[in-house]
Design a protein around this motif. Structure first.
Motif, PDB file in Angstrom:
ATOM      1  N   GLY A  80       0.829  -1.192   0.000  1.00  0.00           N
ATOM      2  CA  GLY A  80       0.000   0.000   0.000  1.00  0.00           C
ATOM      3  C   GLY A  80       0.864   1.243   0.000  1.00  0.00           C
ATOM      4  N   ILE A  81       0.278   2.355  -0.441  1.00  0.00           N
ATOM      5  CA  ILE A  81       0.927   3.661  -0.392  1.00  0.00           C
ATOM      6  C   ILE A  81      -0.027   4.573   0.372  1.00  0.00           C
ATOM      7  N   GLY A  82       0.443   5.074   1.514  1.00  0.00           N
ATOM      8  CA  GLY A  82      -0.410   5.879   2.365  1.00  0.00           C
ATOM      9  C   GLY A  82       0.272   7.131   2.871  1.00  0.00           C
ATOM     10  N   VAL A  83      -0.348   7.764   3.857  1.00  0.00           N
ATOM     11  CA  VAL A  83       0.062   9.102   4.266  1.00  0.00           C
ATOM     12  C   VAL A  83       0.784   9.200   5.600  1.00  0.00           C
ATOM     13  N   ALA A  84       0.934   8.090   6.338  1.00  0.00           N
ATOM     14  CA  ALA A  84       1.555   8.198   7.661  1.00  0.00           C
ATOM     15  C   ALA A  84       2.441   7.006   7.973  1.00  0.00           C
ATOM     16  N   LEU A  85       3.371   7.228   8.876  1.00  0.00           N
ATOM     17  CA  LEU A  85       4.315   6.202   9.291  1.00  0.00           C
ATOM     18  C   LEU A  85       3.640   5.102  10.098  1.00  0.00           C
ATOM     19  N   ALA A  86       2.553   5.400  10.784  1.00  0.00           N
ATOM     20  CA  ALA A  86       1.866   4.401  11.599  1.00  0.00           C
ATOM     21  C   ALA A  86       0.388   4.759  11.717  1.00  0.00           C
ATOM     22  N   GLY A  87      -0.407   3.781  12.086  1.00  0.00           N
ATOM     23  CA  GLY A  87      -1.812   4.020  12.378  1.00  0.00           C
ATOM     24  C   GLY A  87      -2.764   3.681  11.251  1.00  0.00           C
ATOM     25  N   ALA A  88      -4.045   3.775  11.569  1.00  0.00           N
ATOM     26  CA  ALA A  88      -5.124   3.488  10.623  1.00  0.00           C
ATOM     27  C   ALA A  88      -5.390   4.739   9.793  1.00  0.00           C
TER      28      ALA A  88
ATOM     29  N   LEU B 142      -5.037   7.152   5.980  1.00  0.00           N
ATOM     30  CA  LEU B 142      -5.507   7.107   4.602  1.00  0.00           C
ATOM     31  C   LEU B 142      -4.589   6.273   3.714  1.00  0.00           C
ATOM     32  N   LEU B 143      -5.164   5.278   3.075  1.00  0.00           N
ATOM     33  CA  LEU B 143      -4.465   4.451   2.092  1.00  0.00           C
ATOM     34  C   LEU B 143      -4.828   4.989   0.715  1.00  0.00           C
ATOM     35  N   LEU B 144      -3.835   5.487  -0.023  1.00  0.00           N
ATOM     36  CA  LEU B 144      -4.090   6.099  -1.324  1.00  0.00           C
ATOM     37  C   LEU B 144      -4.245   5.060  -2.424  1.00  0.00           C
ATOM     38  N   TYR B 145      -3.296   4.161  -2.515  1.00  0.00           N
ATOM     39  CA  TYR B 145      -3.295   3.123  -3.541  1.00  0.00           C
ATOM     40  C   TYR B 145      -2.833   1.825  -2.915  1.00  0.00           C
ATOM     41  N   LYS B 146      -3.211   0.724  -3.555  1.00  0.00           N
ATOM     42  CA  LYS B 146      -2.805  -0.604  -3.122  1.00  0.00           C
ATOM     43  C   LYS B 146      -2.628  -1.457  -4.359  1.00  0.00           C
TER      44      LYS B 146
ATOM     45  N   THR C 182      11.287  -2.339  -8.438  1.00  0.00           N
ATOM     46  CA  THR C 182      10.693  -1.313  -9.288  1.00  0.00           C
ATOM     47  C   THR C 182       9.626  -1.907 -10.204  1.00  0.00           C
ATOM     48  N   ALA C 183       9.551  -3.222 -10.295  1.00  0.00           N
ATOM     49  CA  ALA C 183       8.516  -3.870 -11.113  1.00  0.00           C
ATOM     50  C   ALA C 183       7.190  -3.965 -10.370  1.00  0.00           C
ATOM     51  N   THR C 184       7.166  -3.708  -9.063  1.00  0.00           N
ATOM     52  CA  THR C 184       5.932  -3.739  -8.270  1.00  0.00           C
ATOM     53  C   THR C 184       5.134  -2.487  -8.597  1.00  0.00           C
ATOM     54  N   ALA C 185       3.861  -2.661  -8.967  1.00  0.00           N
ATOM     55  CA  ALA C 185       3.095  -1.485  -9.398  1.00  0.00           C
ATOM     56  C   ALA C 185       1.643  -1.558  -8.966  1.00  0.00           C
ATOM     57  N   ALA C 186       1.076  -0.375  -8.727  1.00  0.00           N
ATOM     58  CA  ALA C 186      -0.363  -0.230  -8.526  1.00  0.00           C
ATOM     59  C   ALA C 186      -0.871   0.557  -9.727  1.00  0.00           C
ATOM     60  N   THR C 187      -1.996   0.150 -10.274  1.00  0.00           N
ATOM     61  CA  THR C 187      -2.521   0.823 -11.460  1.00  0.00           C
ATOM     62  C   THR C 187      -3.825   1.529 -11.146  1.00  0.00           C
ATOM     63  N   GLU C 188      -4.109   2.547 -11.928  1.00  0.00           N
ATOM     64  CA  GLU C 188      -5.350   3.301 -11.810  1.00  0.00           C
ATOM     65  C   GLU C 188      -6.493   2.432 -12.288  1.00  0.00           C
ATOM     66  N   ASP C 189      -7.594   2.412 -11.513  1.00  0.00           N
ATOM     67  CA  ASP C 189      -8.761   1.658 -11.988  1.00  0.00           C
ATOM     68  C   ASP C 189      -9.926   2.570 -12.261  1.00  0.00           C
TER      69      ASP C 189
END
Length: 147
Positions: free
Chosen positions: A107-115, A117-121, A140-147
């Motif tokens: 996942g790509i989110g906004v904070a170092l810890a806690g519940a 906001l998760l932006l993308y997964k 670098t081959a790991t990717a999240a795509t726009e749906d």
């Protein structure tokens, strides 16, 4: 309603690389942040889902922590290409000293810890079996795509 490919890419560039989107409202458009800051990459043992946050199904082992990445183009953070977001370089998590789990998603989110906001997964392929002595990495081959 859906986004065009060009707008989806521009939106990802704004979020992940702090790149302005010109001509929305006026010539200056949607502006990036004054201080670009960081985003945080996490590992998950199952898909966090559309309603999940950054701690949903997050892996838990001794030595694990989310990894900060810079939110600016060319700063070693995230690469945006054609609606896909991937690490600009290998992302290395803390070595496992106790516990175990299988990382199936990131996942790509906004904070170092806690519940927070998760932006993308996205899925990890192949998955990462974590146990004592293993240091998980995303390439670098790991990717999240726009749906």
């Amino acid at each position: 309603m859906s986004k065009t490919a060009a707008y989806a890419n521009a939106l990802q560039l704004l979020v992940f690389n702090n790149t302005n989107i010109a001509n929305i409202g006026d010539a200056t458009g949607l502006r990036g942040s004054t201080a670009a800051g960081q985003l945080f990459i996490s590992l998950h043992t199952a898909d966090p889902g559309e309603g999940g946050n950054q701690s949903t199904n997050e892996i838990s082992y001794t030595g694990y922590a989310r990894v900060p990445v810079n939110r600016a183009a060319g700063a070693g953070g995230l690469t945006v290409t054609g609606g896909s977001v991937s690490p600009a370089s290998v992302v290395t998590f803390g070595a496992c000293t106790a516990g175990s789990g299988t990382a199936t998603h990131f996942g790509i989110g906004v904070a170092l810890a806690g519940a927070t906001l998760l932006l993308y997964k996205g899925p990890i392929a192949p998955t990462i079996a974590v146990s004592a002595g293993v240091t998980p990495q995303l390439t670098t081959a790991t990717a999240a795509t726009e749906d």
